[in-house]
Design a protein around this motif. Structure first.
Motif, PDB file in Angstrom:
ATOM      1  N   GLY A 285      -0.256   1.714   1.633  1.00 16.32           N
ATOM      2  CA  GLY A 285      -0.366   1.224   0.500  1.00 16.32           C
ATOM      3  C   GLY A 285      -1.751   0.356   0.319  1.00 16.32           C
ATOM      4  O   GLY A 285      -1.813  -0.131  -1.045  1.00 16.32           O
TER       5      GLY A 285
ATOM      6  N   LYS B  15      -6.317   2.771   1.765  1.00 14.02           N
ATOM      7  CA  LYS B  15      -7.391   3.783   2.813  1.00 14.02           C
ATOM      8  C   LYS B  15      -7.530   5.087   2.131  1.00 14.02           C
ATOM      9  O   LYS B  15      -8.618   5.343   2.224  1.00 14.02           O
ATOM     10  CB  LYS B  15      -6.533   3.955   4.185  1.00 14.02           C
ATOM     11  CG  LYS B  15      -5.673   2.542   4.832  1.00 14.02           C
ATOM     12  CD  LYS B  15      -5.467   2.796   6.210  1.00 14.02           C
ATOM     13  CE  LYS B  15      -3.897   3.609   6.002  1.00 14.02           C
ATOM     14  NZ  LYS B  15      -2.707   2.930   5.323  1.00 14.02           N
ATOM     15  N   SER B  16      -6.379   5.887   1.750  1.00 16.41           N
ATOM     16  CA  SER B  16      -6.802   7.210   1.231  1.00 16.41           C
ATOM     17  C   SER B  16      -7.514   6.984  -0.128  1.00 16.41           C
ATOM     18  O   SER B  16      -8.761   7.959  -0.389  1.00 16.41           O
ATOM     19  CB  SER B  16      -5.371   7.800   0.804  1.00 16.41           C
ATOM     20  OG  SER B  16      -4.651   8.121   2.114  1.00 16.41           O
ATOM     21  N   THR B  17      -7.322   5.967  -1.019  1.00 15.18           N
ATOM     22  CA  THR B  17      -8.074   5.911  -2.201  1.00 15.18           C
ATOM     23  C   THR B  17      -9.657   5.568  -1.889  1.00 15.18           C
ATOM     24  O   THR B  17     -10.764   6.082  -2.435  1.00 15.18           O
ATOM     25  CB  THR B  17      -7.704   4.583  -2.719  1.00 15.18           C
ATOM     26  OG1 THR B  17      -6.123   4.808  -3.156  1.00 15.18           O
ATOM     27  CG2 THR B  17      -8.596   4.521  -4.336  1.00 15.18           C
TER      28      THR B  17
HETATM   29  P1  ADP Z   1      -2.936   4.008   1.753  1.00 12.50           P
HETATM   30  O1  ADP Z   1      -3.554   5.374   2.001  1.00 12.50           O
HETATM   31  O2  ADP Z   1      -3.459   2.986   2.387  1.00 12.50           O
HETATM   32  O3  ADP Z   1      -1.439   4.172   2.022  1.00 12.50           O
HETATM   33  P2  ADP Z   1      -3.365   4.598  -1.018  1.00 12.50           P
HETATM   34  O4  ADP Z   1      -4.893   4.422  -1.193  1.00 12.50           O
HETATM   35  O5  ADP Z   1      -2.578   6.054  -1.026  1.00 12.50           O
HETATM   36  O6  ADP Z   1      -2.736   3.633   0.357  1.00 12.50           O
HETATM   37  O7  ADP Z   1      -2.779   3.685  -2.301  1.00 12.50           O
HETATM   38  C1  ADP Z   1      -3.329   2.207  -2.783  1.00 12.50           C
HETATM   39  C2  ADP Z   1      -2.419   1.820  -3.888  1.00 12.50           C
HETATM   40  O8  ADP Z   1      -2.664   2.686  -4.929  1.00 12.50           O
HETATM   41  C3  ADP Z   1      -0.926   2.038  -3.599  1.00 12.50           C
HETATM   42  O9  ADP Z   1      -0.414   0.965  -4.264  1.00 12.50           O
HETATM   43  C4  ADP Z   1      -0.588   3.285  -4.369  1.00 12.50           C
HETATM   44  O10 ADP Z   1       0.829   3.204  -4.877  1.00 12.50           O
HETATM   45  C5  ADP Z   1      -1.556   3.358  -5.505  1.00 12.50           C
HETATM   46  N1  ADP Z   1      -1.991   4.643  -5.768  1.00 12.50           N
HETATM   47  C6  ADP Z   1      -2.554   5.835  -5.152  1.00 12.50           C
HETATM   48  N2  ADP Z   1      -2.945   6.738  -5.797  1.00 12.50           N
HETATM   49  C7  ADP Z   1      -2.263   6.526  -7.263  1.00 12.50           C
HETATM   50  C8  ADP Z   1      -2.311   7.202  -8.298  1.00 12.50           C
HETATM   51  N3  ADP Z   1      -2.780   8.526  -8.444  1.00 12.50           N
HETATM   52  N4  ADP Z   1      -1.525   6.688  -9.322  1.00 12.50           N
HETATM   53  C9  ADP Z   1      -1.288   5.415  -9.525  1.00 12.50           C
HETATM   54  N5  ADP Z   1      -1.244   4.641  -8.323  1.00 12.50           N
HETATM   55  C10 ADP Z   1      -1.767   4.992  -7.061  1.00 12.50           C
END
Ligand code: ADP
Ligand code: MG
Length: 258
Positions: A45, A48-50
């Motif tokens: 959370g 990273k993926s974002t």
């Molecule tokens: P990681 O890959 O490090 O686990 P993410 O990049 O998936 O983290 O998510 C970072 C934050 O953004 C988290 O709090 C997640 O809930 C939020 N988030 C990710 N994608 C979405 C989305 N499409 N809509 C709303 N919130 C999102």
């Protein structure tokens, strides 16, 4: 000194949902050099993926600047290859056709390139196999070969070995280092495995959550081939672990409302 390939400055990303807004990334500043192997690590959370999707051009709703080779990233393109945790192969296509994707194997250049890639990802003899006949590690190697077909400048990998067992994972790390050294490409690799992050990288970027931001960047100056049991490897491991403990302490203070 090699040149900067990717320049990220003042990157901020907020998701809007019916539950309100979530700031996923806060003021990310990062330059990545051509040919560098960068790993990104952080708790679930932390964005990273974002971050990877924004670099890939799969998400263009952000504030700040992301430039690849001096050009603003405005969408996906052949210069950026992306590998997900699951291989996402076409089940009805053979290994070689999955790698060729929408190109025809009747084209001599494509045929040659696909054969070279099959060799590179160590799948010789499996050209005509179908995904269901492959192990998880083999399937992920097909996905890597497919991403390499159009010679991307940068390969973006989002926890690509997360679903594999420990031995397969160690083997895949070897394969990936070999590909990186032979192709001299730039790699940005997301993981939540500390050993993996150190083993592969020239630098480890440590992210912390709420909002996702850079906690620290640790240079890894160990020569290749590396050994995880090596003393200097273990010292770096302690250093990275220590950063995580500090994040946990901050989180505890945060959640207790102090
Ligand atoms: P990681 O890959 O490090 O686990 P993410 O990049 O998936 O983290 O998510 C970072 C934050 O953004 C988290 O709090 C997640 O809930 C939020 N988030 C990710 N994608 C979405 C989305 N499409 N809509 C709303 N919130 C999102
Ligand atoms: Mg993720």
């Amino acid at each position: 000194m090699s040149e900067v390939l990717l320049e990220i400055s003042h990157l901020n990303k907020t998701f809007q949902s019916n539950k309100g807004s979530v700031q996923a990334l806060h003021n990310i500043q990062l330059n990545i050099k051509e040919g560098e192997f960068l790993t990104v690590i952080g708790p679930s959370g932390c964005g990273k993926s974002t971050l990877l999707k924004i670099i890939a051009g799969l998400d263009t709703q952000y504030n700040g600047s992301v430039k690849l080779g001096n050009l603003q990233v405005v969408g996906p393109g052949i210069e950026k290859g992306f590998i997900f945790q699951e291989p996402r192969l076409f089940p009805w296509l053979t290994v070689e056709k999955n790698i060729a994707a929408d190109l025809s194997l009747k084209n001599a250049d494509t045929r040659k390139k696909v054969d070279e890639l099959i060799e590179l990802v160590r799948l010789k003899g499996f050209e005509k196999s179908y995904p269901r006949e492959l192990s998880g590690g083999m399937a992920q190697r097909v996905a890597i070969a497919r991403a390499l077909l159009r010679n991307p400048k940068v390969l973006l990998l989002d926890e690509p070995f997360g679903a594999l067992d420990a031995f397969t994972r160690a083997h895949m790390q070897e394969v990936l280092i070999d590909i990186w050294q032979k192709n001299k490409m730039t790699m940005i690799f997301v993981t939540h495995d500390i050993d993996e992050a150190i083993y592969l990288a020239n630098r480890v970027v440590i992210l912390k959550p709420r909002p996702g931001s850079i906690r620290n960047i640790v240079p890894i100056d160990l020569p290749f081939p590396r050994k995880k049991s090596n003393v200097s490897f273990q010292e770096l491991r302690f250093k990275v672990l220590n950063e995580f403990e500090k994040i946990e302490e901050l989180e505890l203070i945060d959640s207790s409302g102090i």
